[in-house]
Design a protein around this motif. Structure first.
Motif, PDB file in Angstrom:
ATOM      1  N   ARG A  41      -9.841  -9.848 -46.154  1.00  0.00           N
ATOM      2  CA  ARG A  41     -11.191 -10.374 -46.348  1.00  0.00           C
ATOM      3  C   ARG A  41     -11.132 -11.825 -46.825  1.00  0.00           C
ATOM      4  NH1 ARG A  41     -15.335  -6.431 -46.994  1.00  0.00           N
ATOM      5  NH2 ARG A  41     -14.569  -4.290 -47.134  1.00  0.00           N
ATOM      6  N   GLY A  42     -11.860 -12.688 -46.105  1.00  0.00           N
ATOM      7  CA  GLY A  42     -12.068 -14.038 -46.595  1.00  0.00           C
ATOM      8  C   GLY A  42     -13.444 -14.139 -47.232  1.00  0.00           C
ATOM      9  N   TYR A  43     -13.826 -15.324 -47.656  1.00  0.00           N
ATOM     10  CA  TYR A  43     -15.137 -15.485 -48.281  1.00  0.00           C
ATOM     11  C   TYR A  43     -16.249 -15.485 -47.229  1.00  0.00           C
ATOM     12  CZ  TYR A  43     -18.823 -17.227 -51.332  1.00  0.00           C
ATOM     13  OH  TYR A  43     -19.984 -17.347 -52.053  1.00  0.00           O
ATOM     14  N   PHE A  44     -15.965 -16.106 -46.065  1.00  0.00           N
ATOM     15  CA  PHE A  44     -16.970 -16.189 -45.005  1.00  0.00           C
ATOM     16  C   PHE A  44     -16.686 -15.234 -43.839  1.00  0.00           C
ATOM     17  CE2 PHE A  44     -17.227 -20.357 -47.082  1.00  0.00           C
ATOM     18  CZ  PHE A  44     -18.574 -20.384 -47.398  1.00  0.00           C
ATOM     19  N   TRP A  45     -15.415 -15.013 -43.504  1.00  0.00           N
ATOM     20  CA  TRP A  45     -15.038 -14.124 -42.406  1.00  0.00           C
ATOM     21  C   TRP A  45     -13.756 -13.381 -42.766  1.00  0.00           C
ATOM     22  CZ3 TRP A  45     -18.712 -13.212 -39.117  1.00  0.00           C
ATOM     23  CH2 TRP A  45     -19.567 -14.220 -38.685  1.00  0.00           C
ATOM     24  N   HIS A  46     -13.487 -12.260 -42.056  1.00  0.00           N
ATOM     25  CA  HIS A  46     -12.172 -11.634 -42.150  1.00  0.00           C
ATOM     26  C   HIS A  46     -11.161 -12.512 -41.408  1.00  0.00           C
ATOM     27  CE1 HIS A  46     -14.788  -8.059 -42.748  1.00  0.00           C
ATOM     28  NE2 HIS A  46     -13.787  -7.635 -43.495  1.00  0.00           N
ATOM     29  N   TYR A  47      -9.896 -12.272 -41.673  1.00  0.00           N
ATOM     30  CA  TYR A  47      -8.840 -12.929 -40.912  1.00  0.00           C
ATOM     31  C   TYR A  47      -7.622 -12.006 -40.881  1.00  0.00           C
ATOM     32  CZ  TYR A  47      -6.779 -14.133 -45.479  1.00  0.00           C
ATOM     33  OH  TYR A  47      -6.227 -14.077 -46.739  1.00  0.00           O
ATOM     34  N   MET A  48      -6.681 -12.285 -39.995  1.00  0.00           N
ATOM     35  CA  MET A  48      -5.472 -11.487 -39.865  1.00  0.00           C
ATOM     36  C   MET A  48      -4.269 -12.285 -40.336  1.00  0.00           C
ATOM     37  SD  MET A  48      -6.054  -9.553 -36.199  1.00  0.00           S
ATOM     38  CE  MET A  48      -6.309 -11.075 -35.272  1.00  0.00           C
ATOM     39  N   GLU A  49      -3.382 -11.616 -41.033  1.00  0.00           N
ATOM     40  CA  GLU A  49      -2.159 -12.241 -41.512  1.00  0.00           C
ATOM     41  C   GLU A  49      -0.976 -11.381 -41.114  1.00  0.00           C
ATOM     42  OE1 GLU A  49      -1.665 -14.462 -45.528  1.00  0.00           O
ATOM     43  OE2 GLU A  49      -0.782 -12.465 -45.860  1.00  0.00           O
ATOM     44  N   SER A  50       0.136 -12.010 -40.755  1.00  0.00           N
ATOM     45  CA  SER A  50       1.327 -11.246 -40.373  1.00  0.00           C
ATOM     46  C   SER A  50       1.824 -10.417 -41.547  1.00  0.00           C
ATOM     47  CB  SER A  50       2.429 -12.200 -39.894  1.00  0.00           C
ATOM     48  OG  SER A  50       2.762 -13.133 -40.913  1.00  0.00           O
ATOM     49  N   THR A  51       2.404  -9.283 -41.240  1.00  0.00           N
ATOM     50  CA  THR A  51       2.888  -8.378 -42.274  1.00  0.00           C
ATOM     51  C   THR A  51       4.313  -7.945 -41.957  1.00  0.00           C
ATOM     52  OG1 THR A  51       2.529  -6.252 -43.354  1.00  0.00           O
ATOM     53  CG2 THR A  51       1.853  -6.414 -41.076  1.00  0.00           C
ATOM     54  N   ASP A  52       5.049  -7.593 -43.001  1.00  0.00           N
ATOM     55  CA  ASP A  52       6.426  -7.122 -42.835  1.00  0.00           C
ATOM     56  C   ASP A  52       6.496  -5.605 -42.680  1.00  0.00           C
ATOM     57  OD1 ASP A  52       7.518  -9.712 -43.101  1.00  0.00           O
ATOM     58  OD2 ASP A  52       7.374  -9.576 -45.281  1.00  0.00           O
ATOM     59  N   ASP A  53       5.346  -4.958 -42.597  1.00  0.00           N
ATOM     60  CA  ASP A  53       5.314  -3.505 -42.429  1.00  0.00           C
ATOM     61  C   ASP A  53       6.013  -3.124 -41.123  1.00  0.00           C
ATOM     62  OD1 ASP A  53       4.628  -0.885 -43.101  1.00  0.00           O
ATOM     63  OD2 ASP A  53       2.811  -0.954 -41.894  1.00  0.00           O
ATOM     64  N   ILE A  54       6.935  -2.175 -41.197  1.00  0.00           N
ATOM     65  CA  ILE A  54       7.728  -1.784 -40.031  1.00  0.00           C
ATOM     66  C   ILE A  54       7.056  -0.591 -39.340  1.00  0.00           C
ATOM     67  CG2 ILE A  54       9.957  -0.920 -39.227  1.00  0.00           C
ATOM     68  CD1 ILE A  54      11.224  -2.306 -41.639  1.00  0.00           C
ATOM     69  N   PRO A  55       6.744  -0.692 -38.065  1.00  0.00           N
ATOM     70  CA  PRO A  55       6.103   0.438 -37.374  1.00  0.00           C
ATOM     71  C   PRO A  55       7.063   1.611 -37.225  1.00  0.00           C
ATOM     72  CG  PRO A  55       6.710  -1.279 -35.803  1.00  0.00           C
ATOM     73  CD  PRO A  55       6.979  -1.845 -37.167  1.00  0.00           C
ATOM     74  N   VAL A  56       6.539   2.813 -37.403  1.00  0.00           N
ATOM     75  CA  VAL A  56       7.335   4.038 -37.285  1.00  0.00           C
ATOM     76  C   VAL A  56       6.590   5.022 -36.396  1.00  0.00           C
ATOM     77  CG1 VAL A  56       8.374   5.987 -38.500  1.00  0.00           C
ATOM     78  CG2 VAL A  56       8.360   3.712 -39.578  1.00  0.00           C
ATOM     79  N   ALA A  57       7.247   5.526 -35.368  1.00  0.00           N
ATOM     80  CA  ALA A  57       6.658   6.533 -34.490  1.00  0.00           C
ATOM     81  C   ALA A  57       6.834   7.907 -35.124  1.00  0.00           C
ATOM     82  CB  ALA A  57       7.320   6.492 -33.120  1.00  0.00           C
ATOM     83  N   THR A  58       5.755   8.662 -35.198  1.00  0.00           N
ATOM     84  CA  THR A  58       5.786   9.986 -35.807  1.00  0.00           C
ATOM     85  C   THR A  58       5.244  11.025 -34.837  1.00  0.00           C
ATOM     86  OG1 THR A  58       3.590   9.655 -36.793  1.00  0.00           O
ATOM     87  CG2 THR A  58       5.516   9.061 -38.139  1.00  0.00           C
TER      88      THR A  58
END
Length: 418
Positions: A63-80
């Motif tokens: 969440r930003g003050y005026f709009w949402h935005y996307m930021e890169s993350t180090d979360d590793i995807p896992v198939a379940t």
């Protein structure tokens, strides 16, 4: 840890963020069924490799003050292994840094659930195909010695906000304001925010033969059958209202864009029925109306007018905490102009060799009403139907149209808790 990269949220994503709820999660699913059982370990290895190939999806929404935005993350995807409903809620502000897509498997099927905030169907299909190709390279290195297939687009092209890139200033807003309130399907909805998912398989050639007999496109044929099934279920005192079908339009067919993010808008085709209307009359009129709406100038005007709303100085200055309720209100008001939604992903194709290992594809989208996704792969036409309603009469009438024409139909469905 790698340096963080951030991305702006496109206009369509802002609508999805403001209007997502437990029933209509604003998620969609693309599934691929292999001809053999999935190896979970190899799938996870392939997924990690695919995540490096498509870094624009390795993001978290903030969440930003005026709009949402996307930021890169180090979360590793896992198939379940699959244990949840299709199209789950993938927007969770309470969990910082998490991805907004999920990969699951069951027997020989691989599912990719995506939040519509970060991509549309075109981007998701590309990402799923990268995963599958990586998987096949790992499992059959002698048969697939080369690197996975890619679209040929650069990372910057795939991460582009094409709405903003191709936007041209216009003054006319008339086309955005002429739609009327449409008939809303009546009846109780499934409890606990559940959705009924139906997967319908039919031979492509048989369905195309029916549409060609009426001299209309496959989309016009399908939507006409859907509209007539809805009209048949309408109460008499509601039959003066239009039945309106919303159809997402892939803007990549009109602009030289290679983005993997959202790049589509929607059109509405409606009709006020008469008791004497025939399928041929409905289909021909729908086909004509659809062609008019898909005129390149009309499509460009619609996209430019929609994008122009964001650039208004007043809207830009309003804080996000006030914007979201307004966007949600406008979205709900606009939804009253739609009876059901039909999306055609078109013909899915893979390179020869890769396709030898693939049995079929299917796609679904979350909804609070009725949503149908059509896709074809080889000789298999698949309808992914999502319905929030307990009453299945419309769907029974819709499917009966095919069986009445001696088209072989195979139906799969999820379980619903009453």
């Amino acid at each position: 840890m790698a340096r963080k990269t951030w991305y702006r949220i496109d206009n369509v994503a802002k609508v999805f963020l403001a209007s997502a709820n437990e029933r209509d999660t604003r998620s969609f699913r693309i599934s691929c069924t292999l001809k053999e059982e999935v190896d979970p370990d190899l799938l996870n290895e392939a997924l990690k490799m695919a995540a490096l190939d498509r870094p624009q999806y390795q993001v978290t929404i903030l969440r930003g003050y005026f709009w949402h935005y996307m930021e890169s993350t180090d979360d590793i995807p896992v198939a379940t292994e699959e244990c949840d409903r299709p199209c789950p809620m993938l927007i969770d502000y309470k969990t910082f840094g998490k991805l907004h897509y999920r990969v699951t498997y069951f027997n020989n099927r691989i599912n990719l659930d995506f939040s519509h905030v970060i991509a549309d169907g075109n981007g998701a299909i590309d990402f799923l195909n990268v995963i599958i190709n990586r998987y096949l390279v790992l499992k059959y290195p002698d048969s697939f010695p080369d690197a996975p297939m890619f679209s040929g687009a650069s990372e910057a092209d795939r991460a582009q906000d094409s709405f903003k890139h191709f936007h041209q200033k216009r003054k006319n807003f008339k086309r955005l304001l002429t739609q009327k309130k449409a008939y809303a399907i009546r009846g109780a909805k499934h409890p606990y925010n559940q959705t009924q998912f139906l997967e319908i398989h039919m031979p492509v050639k048989d369905v195309l033969a029916q549409s060609k007999e009426l001299n209309v496109s496959l989309t016009s044929y399908m939507c006409s059958l859907l509209m007539m099934s809805i009209y048949k279920d309408m109460p008499a005192f509601k039959r003066k209202m239009p039945v309106a079908i919303s159809l997402p339009v892939n803007l990549r067919n009109y602009y030289p864009s290679q983005t993997s993010r959202n790049f589509f808008n929607s059109i509405n085709v409606s009709r006020i029925f008469k008791a004497e209307d025939t399928l041929e009359e409905v289909a021909l009129q729908f086909n004509a109306d659809l062609k008019e709406q898909l005129d390149p100038e009309v499509v460009a005007e619609r996209m430019d007018n929609f994008e122009k709303l964001e650039t208004h100085w007043f809207i830009r200055c309003v804080p996000l905490v006030l914007k979201n309720p307004v966007v949600n209100f406008v979205t709900r008001r606009n939804s009253k102009r739609v009876t059901a939604t039909y999306s055609n992903l078109g013909k899915l194709s893979l390179p020869e060799g890769v396709s030898d290992y693939i049995q079929s594809y299917a796609a679904f989208c979350s909804t609070s009403t009725l949503f149908i996704v059509c896709s074809t792969y080889k000789d298999d036409l698949v309808l992914g139907i999502s319905s929030a309603y307990r009453n299945t009469q419309i769907l029974k009438d819709f499917i009966k149209n095919f069986t009445d024409n001696e088209i072989p139909v195979t139906v799969y469905s999820n379980d619903i808790i009453d």
